[in-house]
Design a protein around this motif. Structure first.
Motif, PDB file in Angstrom:
ATOM      1  N   ASN A 116       0.806  -1.223   0.000  1.00  0.00           N
ATOM      2  CA  ASN A 116       0.000   0.000   0.000  1.00  0.00           C
ATOM      3  C   ASN A 116       0.841   1.275   0.000  1.00  0.00           C
ATOM      4  OD1 ASN A 116      -2.488  -1.242  -0.135  1.00  0.00           O
ATOM      5  ND2 ASN A 116      -2.684  -1.386   2.089  1.00  0.00           N
ATOM      6  N   SER A 117       2.016   1.238   0.616  1.00  0.00           N
ATOM      7  CA  SER A 117       2.863   2.428   0.662  1.00  0.00           C
ATOM      8  C   SER A 117       3.499   2.739  -0.694  1.00  0.00           C
ATOM      9  CB  SER A 117       3.954   2.260   1.709  1.00  0.00           C
ATOM     10  OG  SER A 117       4.848   1.238   1.327  1.00  0.00           O
ATOM     11  N   LEU A 118       3.436   1.787  -1.639  1.00  0.00           N
ATOM     12  CA  LEU A 118       4.035   1.989  -2.958  1.00  0.00           C
ATOM     13  C   LEU A 118       3.002   2.276  -4.039  1.00  0.00           C
ATOM     14  CD1 LEU A 118       6.681   1.911  -4.619  1.00  0.00           C
ATOM     15  CD2 LEU A 118       6.244  -0.501  -5.011  1.00  0.00           C
ATOM     16  N   ARG A 119       1.726   2.159  -3.741  1.00  0.00           N
ATOM     17  CA  ARG A 119       0.694   2.381  -4.757  1.00  0.00           C
ATOM     18  C   ARG A 119       0.886   3.739  -5.408  1.00  0.00           C
ATOM     19  NH1 ARG A 119      -2.504  -1.814  -4.974  1.00  0.00           N
ATOM     20  NH2 ARG A 119      -3.008  -2.925  -3.089  1.00  0.00           N
ATOM     21  N   LEU A 120       0.860   3.740  -6.743  1.00  0.00           N
ATOM     22  CA  LEU A 120       1.064   4.963  -7.498  1.00  0.00           C
ATOM     23  C   LEU A 120      -0.269   5.613  -7.833  1.00  0.00           C
ATOM     24  CD1 LEU A 120       3.836   3.673  -9.911  1.00  0.00           C
ATOM     25  CD2 LEU A 120       4.115   4.859  -7.746  1.00  0.00           C
ATOM     26  N   ALA A 121      -0.258   6.913  -8.045  1.00  0.00           N
ATOM     27  CA  ALA A 121      -1.475   7.652  -8.370  1.00  0.00           C
ATOM     28  C   ALA A 121      -1.204   8.594  -9.525  1.00  0.00           C
ATOM     29  CB  ALA A 121      -1.945   8.445  -7.159  1.00  0.00           C
ATOM     30  N   ASN A 122      -2.234   8.866 -10.316  1.00  0.00           N
ATOM     31  CA  ASN A 122      -2.155   9.825 -11.402  1.00  0.00           C
ATOM     32  C   ASN A 122      -2.137  11.216 -10.781  1.00  0.00           C
ATOM     33  OD1 ASN A 122      -2.494  11.456 -13.634  1.00  0.00           O
ATOM     34  ND2 ASN A 122      -4.299  10.415 -14.396  1.00  0.00           N
ATOM     35  N   ASP A 123      -1.067  11.967 -11.002  1.00  0.00           N
ATOM     36  CA  ASP A 123      -0.907  13.284 -10.382  1.00  0.00           C
ATOM     37  C   ASP A 123      -2.035  14.244 -10.761  1.00  0.00           C
ATOM     38  OD1 ASP A 123       0.701  14.926  -8.626  1.00  0.00           O
ATOM     39  OD2 ASP A 123       1.237  16.094 -10.399  1.00  0.00           O
ATOM     40  N   SER A 124      -2.592  14.082 -11.967  1.00  0.00           N
ATOM     41  CA  SER A 124      -3.630  15.008 -12.411  1.00  0.00           C
ATOM     42  C   SER A 124      -4.971  14.748 -11.729  1.00  0.00           C
ATOM     43  CB  SER A 124      -3.797  14.946 -13.929  1.00  0.00           C
ATOM     44  OG  SER A 124      -4.264  13.690 -14.319  1.00  0.00           O
ATOM     45  N   THR A 125      -5.159  13.581 -11.127  1.00  0.00           N
ATOM     46  CA  THR A 125      -6.428  13.291 -10.448  1.00  0.00           C
ATOM     47  C   THR A 125      -6.250  13.059  -8.955  1.00  0.00           C
ATOM     48  OG1 THR A 125      -6.217  10.935 -10.926  1.00  0.00           O
ATOM     49  CG2 THR A 125      -7.466  12.268 -12.514  1.00  0.00           C
ATOM     50  N   GLY A 131       2.509  14.530  -4.757  1.00  0.00           N
ATOM     51  CA  GLY A 131       2.763  13.557  -3.696  1.00  0.00           C
ATOM     52  C   GLY A 131       3.897  12.620  -4.054  1.00  0.00           C
ATOM     53  N   GLU A 132       4.426  11.960  -3.043  1.00  0.00           N
ATOM     54  CA  GLU A 132       5.579  11.070  -3.203  1.00  0.00           C
ATOM     55  C   GLU A 132       5.343   9.960  -4.221  1.00  0.00           C
ATOM     56  OE1 GLU A 132       7.386   7.872  -0.221  1.00  0.00           O
ATOM     57  OE2 GLU A 132       7.585   9.922   0.508  1.00  0.00           O
ATOM     58  N   ASN A 133       4.134   9.399  -4.289  1.00  0.00           N
ATOM     59  CA  ASN A 133       3.840   8.284  -5.191  1.00  0.00           C
ATOM     60  C   ASN A 133       3.032   8.705  -6.409  1.00  0.00           C
ATOM     61  OD1 ASN A 133       5.173   6.641  -3.423  1.00  0.00           O
ATOM     62  ND2 ASN A 133       3.370   5.681  -2.581  1.00  0.00           N
ATOM     63  N   ASN A 134       2.963   9.982  -6.698  1.00  0.00           N
ATOM     64  CA  ASN A 134       2.207  10.454  -7.848  1.00  0.00           C
ATOM     65  C   ASN A 134       3.048  10.368  -9.117  1.00  0.00           C
ATOM     66  OD1 ASN A 134       0.358  11.067  -5.919  1.00  0.00           O
ATOM     67  ND2 ASN A 134       0.148  13.207  -6.435  1.00  0.00           N
ATOM     68  N   VAL A 135       2.404   9.994 -10.219  1.00  0.00           N
ATOM     69  CA  VAL A 135       3.058   9.893 -11.516  1.00  0.00           C
ATOM     70  C   VAL A 135       2.458  10.960 -12.417  1.00  0.00           C
ATOM     71  CG1 VAL A 135       3.518   8.385 -13.490  1.00  0.00           C
ATOM     72  CG2 VAL A 135       3.307   7.408 -11.208  1.00  0.00           C
ATOM     73  N   SER A 136       3.308  11.704 -13.100  1.00  0.00           N
ATOM     74  CA  SER A 136       2.849  12.744 -14.020  1.00  0.00           C
ATOM     75  C   SER A 136       2.882  12.174 -15.441  1.00  0.00           C
ATOM     76  CB  SER A 136       3.777  13.958 -13.919  1.00  0.00           C
ATOM     77  OG  SER A 136       3.403  14.930 -14.853  1.00  0.00           O
TER      78      SER A 136
END
Length: 176
Positions: A116-125, A131-136
């Motif tokens: 869970n600490s590594l789950r990535l997120a779309n930075d635009s949403t 954030g640390e795990n956000n991907v642009s």
């Protein structure tokens, strides 16, 4: 923050169903991702820590050997902050119990469940931008490349072929 390039492509909504409507989807642009070896990662770790490349490389290679040994035994490997590695198998069902043997196993797979600490997120949403795990993400388009004079990228792709007709330059995602 690094940016990942994506391309638009056209496919059937239900893949393999000829009657399914055509839809546009996004996928990672091929040829953009780099492959990091143990040695490359060891150099990265050396630059931020006090261990030498040789020490890091030796530990990582030993980790891989130990992990293989555990996975082959049918056990799971949990790497804190990364996830859990485990094996699964594929076996077709048979009607008779006596016909269900280990010879029926057609494939053994290595699976990974992300921590869970590594789950990535779309930075635009994401709710927290940057954030640390956000991907642009940036959208790669042919129009942008033509206006910048790039001529469609590396020249290895022809317009209308390969990536579903997409090619060219990078255009920011309008949903940002």
């Amino acid at each position: 923050m690094a940016t990942v390039t994506v391309v638009r492509y056209k496919r059937r909504k239900r893949i393999g169903d000829e009657k399914s409507p055509m839809v546009y989807a996004l996928k990672l642009k091929s040829g953009e991702a780099k492959i990091y070896s143990i040695e490359t990662l060891a150099r990265e770790i050396e630059s931020i820590g006090s261990l030498s490349v040789e020490d890091v490389s030796h530990v990582m290679k030993s980790f891989v050997r130990a992990m293989k040994k555990v996975l082959v035994a049918g056990d799971k490997v949990k790497v804190d902050g990364l996830g859990i590695f485990y094996t699964t198998l594929t076996c077709p069902g048979v009607e008779q119990e006596k016909d269900c043997t280990v010879k029926n196993i057609s494939r053994v797979n290595l699976r990974f469940k992300v921590d869970n600490s590594l789950r990535l997120a779309n930075d635009s949403t994401a709710t927290t931008r940057g954030g640390e795990n956000n991907v642009s993400f940036e959208l790669y388009t042919e129009k942008k490349a033509a206006s910048e004079g790039e001529g469609g990228g590396s020249g290895s792709e022809e317009p209308g072929k390969g990536e579903g007709g997409s090619g060219g330059g990078v255009t920011p995602d309008p949903s940002i």
